[in-house]
Design a protein around this motif. Structure first.
Motif, short mmCIF file in Angstrom:
data_model
loop_
_atom_site.label_atom_id
_atom_site.label_comp_id
_atom_site.label_asym_id
_atom_site.label_seq_id
_atom_site.Cartn_x
_atom_site.Cartn_y
_atom_site.Cartn_z
N ASP A 65 25.98 14.28 66.03
CA ASP A 65 25.17 15.05 66.97
C ASP A 65 25.02 16.49 66.47
OD1 ASP A 65 23.97 16.30 69.07
OD2 ASP A 65 25.71 16.18 70.41
N PRO A 66 24.05 16.70 65.60
CA PRO A 66 23.93 18.04 65.00
C PRO A 66 23.57 19.15 66.00
CG PRO A 66 22.04 16.69 64.40
CD PRO A 66 23.01 15.80 65.12
N GLN A 67 23.10 18.75 67.18
CA GLN A 67 22.79 19.78 68.19
C GLN A 67 24.07 20.41 68.72
OE1 GLN A 67 19.83 20.56 67.71
NE2 GLN A 67 18.57 19.89 69.42
N ASN A 68 25.12 19.63 68.74
CA ASN A 68 26.36 20.12 69.35
C ASN A 68 27.55 20.14 68.41
OD1 ASN A 68 25.40 20.60 72.13
ND2 ASN A 68 24.92 18.42 71.99
N LYS A 69 27.35 19.58 67.20
CA LYS A 69 28.46 19.58 66.24
C LYS A 69 28.04 20.32 64.97
CE LYS A 69 30.65 15.39 67.95
NZ LYS A 69 30.80 13.95 67.70
N ILE A 70 29.04 20.81 64.27
CA ILE A 70 28.74 21.62 63.08
C ILE A 70 28.42 20.71 61.89
CG2 ILE A 70 29.72 23.29 61.47
CD1 ILE A 70 31.33 24.34 63.94
N ALA A 71 27.20 20.82 61.42
CA ALA A 71 26.71 19.89 60.38
C ALA A 71 26.76 20.49 58.99
CB ALA A 71 25.29 19.47 60.72
N GLY A 72 27.20 21.74 58.88
CA GLY A 72 27.22 22.38 57.57
C GLY A 72 27.89 23.74 57.64
N GLY A 73 27.64 24.56 56.63
CA GLY A 73 28.24 25.89 56.58
C GLY A 73 27.19 26.97 56.82
N LEU A 74 27.48 28.14 56.31
CA LEU A 74 26.53 29.26 56.42
C LEU A 74 26.37 29.87 55.03
CD1 LEU A 74 24.90 31.08 58.46
CD2 LEU A 74 26.88 32.61 58.43
N LYS A 75 25.13 29.93 54.58
CA LYS A 75 24.87 30.46 53.24
C LYS A 75 24.71 31.97 53.29
CE LYS A 75 23.04 30.76 48.95
NZ LYS A 75 21.63 30.53 48.65
N MET A 76 25.50 32.67 52.49
CA MET A 76 25.34 34.13 52.36
C MET A 76 25.21 34.48 50.88
SD MET A 76 28.00 35.58 55.25
CE MET A 76 27.50 37.29 54.97
N ALA A 77 24.78 35.70 50.63
CA ALA A 77 24.63 36.15 49.24
C ALA A 77 24.79 37.66 49.18
CB ALA A 77 23.26 35.75 48.69
N ASN A 78 25.23 38.13 48.03
CA ASN A 78 25.20 39.58 47.79
C ASN A 78 24.77 39.85 46.36
OD1 ASN A 78 27.52 39.23 46.24
ND2 ASN A 78 28.89 40.26 47.68
N GLY A 79 24.87 41.12 45.97
CA GLY A 79 24.36 41.48 44.64
C GLY A 79 22.85 41.59 44.67
N THR A 80 22.22 41.43 43.52
CA THR A 80 20.78 41.66 43.45
C THR A 80 19.97 40.55 44.12
OG1 THR A 80 20.67 40.58 41.30
CG2 THR A 80 20.91 42.96 41.29
N ASN A 81 20.59 39.41 44.37
CA ASN A 81 19.87 38.28 44.97
C ASN A 81 19.18 38.66 46.26
OD1 ASN A 81 20.18 35.73 47.02
ND2 ASN A 81 19.59 35.07 44.97
N ARG A 135 23.68 47.70 47.16
CA ARG A 135 24.84 46.85 47.46
C ARG A 135 25.59 47.34 48.70
NH1 ARG A 135 24.27 45.79 41.92
NH2 ARG A 135 24.97 43.69 41.44
N ALA A 136 25.75 48.68 48.79
CA ALA A 136 26.50 49.22 49.93
C ALA A 136 25.76 48.93 51.23
CB ALA A 136 26.72 50.72 49.75
N LYS A 137 24.44 49.07 51.19
CA LYS A 137 23.65 48.77 52.39
C LYS A 137 23.77 47.28 52.74
CE LYS A 137 20.52 49.52 55.61
NZ LYS A 137 20.82 50.35 56.79
N SER A 138 23.80 46.44 51.71
CA SER A 138 23.94 45.00 51.94
C SER A 138 25.22 44.72 52.74
CB SER A 138 24.02 44.24 50.61
OG SER A 138 22.90 44.49 49.82
N ALA A 139 26.31 45.29 52.29
CA ALA A 139 27.60 45.06 52.96
C ALA A 139 27.56 45.62 54.37
CB ALA A 139 28.73 45.68 52.15
N SER A 140 26.95 46.79 54.51
CA SER A 140 26.88 47.44 55.81
C SER A 140 26.11 46.58 56.82
CB SER A 140 26.22 48.81 55.60
OG SER A 140 25.84 49.35 56.83
N MET A 141 25.00 46.00 56.37
CA MET A 141 24.19 45.16 57.28
C MET A 141 24.97 43.91 57.72
SD MET A 141 20.48 45.60 55.40
CE MET A 141 19.52 44.46 56.40
N VAL A 142 25.72 43.36 56.79
CA VAL A 142 26.53 42.18 57.12
C VAL A 142 27.62 42.56 58.12
CG1 VAL A 142 28.23 40.54 56.18
CG2 VAL A 142 26.07 40.95 54.96
N ARG A 143 28.25 43.72 57.91
CA ARG A 143 29.33 44.16 58.81
C ARG A 143 28.78 44.40 60.21
NH1 ARG A 143 32.04 49.04 57.35
NH2 ARG A 143 33.79 48.28 58.60
#
Lengths: 431, 421
Positions: free
Chosen positions: A161-177, A188-196
């Motif tokens: 039941d993907p509506q109510n159960k966890i079907a995967g993870g969460l994709k994140m990225a940093n660096g130039t990507n 890079r610093a702004k990237s980290a700041s936005m995530v925080r």
């Protein structure tokens, strides 16, 4: 008494149907590499329905009388391969409207009929972490897929039941990507700041939910992105963090430690520079083998030795294809290149199977050949780390999903006219 | 060398007496070393020696004097003189010849400032010389050297109707002048819809062919006028026309990248119309046209086996190399052009995959060495091991095509340029 008779009659009537629905299969004569234990020279694998019921050496394993026997003499059997980072399935994820998309689910975009799944099966892959993106700080929710024959994505998931159960993870990225013009971060610093900032919001949301204690009046306004981040904060949804440079890896670790989320480090081209720090922080690493470095500035310092150095440091290390960056048909060669550069054979084979399963909390279902686990396995023509070895058969939950001897399947191994219809495009952008 | 000795001597004066002796010894050893380099005599012993000049030799010996091969044979025929520096390996092959690459022009970083393989100001620029752009110190050049490539045919990449010229270089050297085997080898042409990705016009395959035909016809006229008895009637020197004329008169080969079957046919049609020397490059759908390619008598530099199956190479197959071999069409492997990650491919690995999909191992090794040397017209120097040829060798600790085999050393022009992977 009457009732008992009726019940027995019913059982007698049902039994044959049950065994048809749950056929037993026996694979004899192959060398079996269970991963969870030493290779078995003359092995027997018994499956019933979608599960493994026994693995052992000839004579040691009891063979059910009604079993269908498969002679696989001279072959090698190992678990279906587990790819911890792939872009097969023609899915997408977050768009260019924001840098952070905790709300976007890749399950809402995957084509279960995509020929990229057939390509992966031709390479012996049976379980995949399919990733949205890339190009964002947070590209969206990933999906852990089993490569079953499916018309709808629900039939490929590990949860019912993907509506109510966890079907995967969460994709994140940093660096130039994830760096770009607004709304994307420029540094890079702004990237980290936005995530925080986003995780601090998620902490507040989580607190409100907890304080509401089920009272709908007190609940915060529902936010689907925040719901996913609460799962991350609760340690139920694993963060899969794309990161290449050694200092970007350390930033990812810093963020994971600040917010206490579970994380798998992905790609980590420069992991060999800080293997001890990664081991100390105790995060697993999902790495890639590139035939040559470069193509983007962040991948210029990648080394074949990455796997060996991480193994030596004691890090849980897996390989991934990042398909179509590397070809899913040739996933086994990643392990071979690990061995070439000093990794142990044992670690290299684990890096193609169980270590990746652990990165998705699927180690009880897939990644080794053990009784009770899913009947996902591959039949190889020889040593898994030899270039001359072919994936001859790929079985998913007791069903043969790829057979090299059948021309209809073989074309997904060889390629050819009108086999792949261009969906193996470069998701990272063709620059 | 004199300057080095002076420097060492100055250095010596500043040191305490105990150091003196050691440094003097060092200078002595250095001089001794240099004098042996001046008359380098090297022997290579291989359990299996692939010379590419006949059957493989079990327990083979290669003797090298300076930069050339002095003798090749089995241990029963050749004794290694005692003063030769000896190397031993499980398998030895000639130095690999990458039949078509862009290393040295398309740099590792993939940023505007290191991408010199494609100039987009004009779709037809055969006058662009590779030697004016080749960065001999580029990291990818050294990377492919580490993977056994001692000679690379590199230069302007695919993407333009005529993107420029190619050249042939030895990989260990640090300037283009030192590296050159051939300064101008081919003009690189590309047919098909991919050209439209970089240019407003041609926007279609048909328009591209029309533009190229016109340019060749202009070049035919230019060539004719150039022969005029009256110097006043000769045309002003035009670099573009000179390069096109060089293709027409056989000075330069036409390297035509064509992946789709219709583009391959267009290439053969052009060749028939203008009669130039041609190498068919890429040829992802060559398996559909084996008879036509064979009849045209053109060699093929096949796309990297593991090329991504999208765009023009959507229909690529792991089995194409083996089909070319079966059809008796001369072919060689290339690292090709990559627009993203990885920035280059490794021909040894590309040949390995072709071998696991039906190509005979010795034919794969041939397509990495002698075949490209012949196709590129440099087989008098490289591509096989025989007396008088360049002393370029690759030493392996096992089957060259196996993933887990290491390259234990690479010798180029008689010098060990790489040791131990």
């Amino acid at each position: 008494m009457k009732r008992l008779i009726r019940l027995s009659l019913l059982l007698i009537f049902l039994l044959p149907i049950m065994s048809v629905a749950q056929p037993t299969k026996v694979f004899k004569g192959a060398k079996i590499i269970p991963i969870s234990s030493e290779p078995i020279a003359n092995g027997v694998l018994v499956t019933k329905g979608d599960k493994i019921v026994a693995v052992g050496s000839e004579g040691e394993v009891e063979i059910p009388s009604n079993a269908k026997e498969f002679d696989v003499s001279g072959k090698v059997i190992m678990p279906g391969l587990v790819d911890s980072h792939s872009h097969i399935g023609d899915g997408d994820g977050g768009d260019r409207s924001a840098a952070l998309h905790p709300d976007a689910r890749i399950i809402d975009s995957i084509d279960p009929h995509s020929e990229t799944f057939k390509k992966a099966l031709a390479g012996g892959v049976t379980t995949v972490n399919v990733m949205p993106g890339s190009g964002h700080l947070m590209s969206g929710q990933t999906a852990y897929l089993k490569l079953r024959n499916a018309d709808k994505i629900e039939e490929m998931l590990f949860v019912d039941d993907p509506q109510n159960k966890i079907a995967g993870g969460l994709k994140m990225a940093n660096g130039t990507n994830s760096i770009g013009d607004p709304p994307f971060p420029g540094t890079r610093a702004k990237s980290a700041s936005m995530v925080r900032e986003l995780f601090i919001k998620a902490q507040a949301y989580k607190e409100k939910v907890e304080q509401a204690n089920g009272d709908p009046e007190k609940m915060p306004k529902r936010d689907v992105g925040m719901d996913a981040l609460v799962e991350v904060l609760d340690g139920e949804r694993i963060v899969h963090y794309h990161t290449h440079r050694h200092y970007d890896i350390l930033t990812a670790i810093r963020l994971a430690e600040e917010f206490g989320f579970r994380m798998v480090l992905h790609h980590v081209s420069e992991a060999w520079k800080i293997a001890d720090e990664i081991a100390e922080a105790d995060f697993p690493a999902s790495i890639i083998v590139l035939d040559a470095p470069g193509g983007k500035p962040e991948a210029t310092d990648i080394r074949y030795e990455n796997g060996a150095v991480l193994e030596e440091a004691g890090v849980t290390v897996g390989y991934h294809t990042d398909a179509s960056i590397t070809d899913t048909r040739l996933f086994l060669r990643s392990g071979a290149f690990g061995v070439r550069a000093g990794m142990s054979r044992d670690a290299a084979l684990k890096a193609l199977t169980i270590q990746n399963a652990k990165m998705m909390d699927l180690q009880d279902r897939v990644g080794t050949l053990e009784a009770g686990k899913d009947a996902d396995f591959i039949v190889l023509s020889g040593d898994p780390l030899s270039v001359y070895t072919k994936v001859e058969q790929t079985w998913v939950e007791g069903i043969k999903r790829f057979d090299y001897s059948n021309p209809k399947d073989r074309k997904y191994s060889t390629g050819g006219y009108d086999v792949f219809r261009g969906s193996a495009h470069n998701h990272h952008g063709d620059k | 060398m004199l300057r080095l000795i002076q420097h060492l001597q100055e250095f010596k004066l500043q040191k305490i007496r105990t150091m003196k002796k050691r440094i003097t010894l060092f200078v002595f050893a250095l001089l001794l070393g240099l004098s042996t380099v001046a008359q380098a005599q090297v022997a290579v012993q291989a359990d299996t020696l692939y010379t590419m000049e006949g059957d493989k030799i079990v327990n083979g010996i290669v003797l090298i004097t300076n930069d050339k091969i002095e003798a090749v044979g089995s241990a029963s025929q050749i004794e290694i003189p005692s003063d030769y520096e000896t190397h031993q390996a499980s398998v030895v092959t000639p130095g690999l010849v990458d039949a078509h690459s862009v290393v040295g022009l398309a740099g590792i970083y993939n940023r505007d400032d290191d991408q010199d393989q494609l100039e987009t100001s004009d779709p037809i620029q055969p006058e662009l010389r590779a030697i004016d752009a080749y960065n001999a110190r580029e990291q990818l050049v050294k990377f492919v050297l580490d993977k056994g490539v001692t000679t690379t045919h590199t230069g302007h990449g695919p993407g333009a109707l005529a993107s420029g010229q190619t050249m042939i270089a030895k990989t260990p050297y640090n300037t283009v002048e030192d590296a050159l085997v051939d300064s101008a080898t081919t003009v690189a042409f590309t047919l098909g819809s991919t050209v439209g990705r970089y240019f407003d016009s041609p926007g279609t395959s048909a328009k591209g062919i029309a533009m190229l035909r016109q340019k060749f016809i202009d070049a035919q006229e230019y060539l004719e006028k150039r022969q005029a008895d009256d110097p006043d009637k000769r045309p002003a020197k035009d670099l573009k026309m000179e390069a096109m004329a060089d293709v027409l008169n056989g000075e330069l080969t036409a390297l035509i990248t064509a992946q789709r079957s219709n583009d391959i046919m267009s290439a053969l049609r052009l060749q028939e119309e203008f009669g130039f020397d041609m190498i068919l490059d890429g040829a992802a759908e060559a398996y559909l046209l084996l008879d036509e390619i064979k009849k045209a008598g053109v060699p093929v530099i096949i796309h990297p086996t593991m090329v991504r199956t999208y765009g023009a190479t959507q229909n690529a197959s792991f089995t194409t190399a083996s089909k070319l071999a079966e059809a008796g069409i001369p072919f060689a492997f290339q690292s090709g052009f990559e627009s993203y990650v990885p920035k280059t491919r490794i021909i040894l690995y590309e040949a390995a995959i072709a071998t696991s999909y039906g190509l005979e191992r010795e034919k794969a090794l041939y397509a990495l060495t002698k075949a490209p040397a012949e196709i590129l017209g440099i087989s008098n120097r490289v591509g096989s091991l025989a007396e008088g040829k360049d002393a370029d060798l690759v030493l392996f600790d096992g089957d060259p095509l196996e993933y887990t085999t290491h390259i234990s050393s690479v010798i180029v022009d008689g010098k060990v340029v790489k040791e131990k992977e």
